[in-house]
Design an enzyme around this catalytic site. Structure first.
Site, short mmCIF file in Angstrom:
data_model
loop_
_atom_site.label_atom_id
_atom_site.label_comp_id
_atom_site.label_asym_id
_atom_site.label_seq_id
_atom_site.Cartn_x
_atom_site.Cartn_y
_atom_site.Cartn_z
CG HIS A 1 -1.77 -1.23 1.14
ND1 HIS A 1 -3.06 -1.25 0.42
CD2 HIS A 1 -1.63 -2.52 1.87
CE1 HIS A 1 -3.64 -2.51 0.75
NE2 HIS A 1 -2.63 -3.01 1.63
CE1 TYR B 1 0.08 -5.49 7.45
CE2 TYR B 1 -0.93 -4.01 9.05
CZ TYR B 1 -1.08 -4.56 7.64
OH TYR B 1 -2.35 -4.80 6.87
#
Length: 351
Positions: free
Chosen positions: A61, A329
């Site tokens: 992203h 993440y």
């Protein structure tokens, strides 16, 4: 009128791009990928090998923009969760709208999936962070399946695209991927972030004030009617950001946060399967987005949208992808923030 021939390699390449983007950082392992034991850095390294590194950007992203606003709770969500965010009133929100993938310059039309990430800043100092996609299901169920698809999706150096035969072999061996592929085939990409629904995909466990525990999933349902991406928009590589700026100049944009409550027997560990539409649906309030800023200078730039950061009243389910997302993440966050710091230091020295 006859339809144009279907480009099977093109369709597979599009699916691979979406899978690589949406699943790219969801694979952390703690012995799951035996006999070869892999950890989050190793998986992220593999992802970088497949899709490249863009210094200072998120590994997935990468292309996006920051948004700010608030969540206006109507109090209905308190029936399933005692989290302060569901009490009546407004909660400030820092969000991010993006497309999957590691290339921050990718054309918006190259990926049919959109994403929304939100950080709710609760009054008592707690936070709720969530990352959502515009598909209601995920492509794989386990980190092991993800790793297998990552290998199958590796671009061929000569073509720059995945090998269709390897992708087909992966899909055939993993029928759990069918719901996602069917959804992708049946739903055209949206023309705007504003008219896109976003699903949390994973299940979570909600606990209300009486101590009752129930599994829930959530969806952001837009007030703006859906429209498909147009032919003209495909010629503008940044049409999603341009469209959002135009719409926000005319006023705030709104989505309804809808909680789906599981019935006994509904799976909580399989993100490839939707719960039936007949499940209880609770409209918990309205997300109101008021402004957008480029991510380089926006409030969302340094936020790690780890979906396991939850307030009291919400906790992770037994879905194995949640731990995977959290660990990967973290690796991505640490790498890009180090790179950003190094770039800032170099810029300072140059001055």
């Amino acid at each position: 009128m006859s339809r144009p021939p279907i480009c099977v390699p093109c369709r597979l390449a599009a699916i691979a791009a979406v899978i690589g983007g949406t699943a790219g950082l969801f694979a952390w392992t703690a012995g799951w990928l035996t006999p070869t034991r892999l950890d989050a850095p190793h998986i992220v390294n593999t992802f970088e090998t497949n899709y490249g590194v863009h210094t200072g950007y998120r590994r997935n992203h990468a292309k996006g923009l920051c948004v700010e606003g608030e969540f206006d709770s109507n109090g209905n969500g308190a029936s399933v969760s005692r989290a302060a965010v569901f009490a009546p009133g407004a909660t400030p929100v820092i969000g991010r709208l993006a497309i999957p993938g590691s290339n921050p310059s990718a054309p918006d039309a190259s990926i049919p999936v959109r994403s929304m990430a939100l950080l709710f800043q609760l009054k008592d100092g707690e936070q709720w962070r969530t990352g959502m996609n515009s598909a209601p299901v995920f492509v794989v169920r386990t980190p092991k399946q993800f790793y297998q698809q990552l290998v199958a999706s590796k671009p061929d150096p000569t073509t720059g695209k995945p090998d269709p035969a390897k992708l087909n072999a992966f899909f055939s061996a993993n029928p759990e991927t069918l719901p996602f592929r069917q959804w992708l085939k049946a739903h055209p990409p949206s023309s705007s972030f504003a008219n896109t629904p976003f699903w949390g995909i994973n299940a979570f466990i909600a606990t209300n004030a009486e101590g009752k525990m129930q599994a829930v999933r959530w969806e952001m349902v837009p007030e703006t009617p859906f429209e498909a991406e147009s032919a003209d928009q495909k010629h503008n590589p940044d049409f999603l950001a341009d469209d959002l700026d135009t719409r926000l100049a005319q006023g705030p944009l709104r989505w309804h946060l809808v909680l789906a409550v599981a019935a006994p027997g509904d799976a909580t560990s399989d993100a490839t399967q939707q719960w039936p539409d007949s499940r209880q649906q609770i409209d918990a309030g309205t997300l109101v987005l008021r402004q957008a800023t480029p991510q380089r200078a926006g409030a969302c730039r340094d936020v790690n949208y780890d979906p396991t950061i939850l307030p009291d009243g919400l906790k992770p389910s037994d879905d194995p992808l949640l731990a995977a997302r959290s660990a990967a993440y973290s690796v991505s966050f640490n790498r890009r923030t180090r790179e950003q710091a190094a770039l800032a230091h170099e810029h300072g020295e140059a001055q």
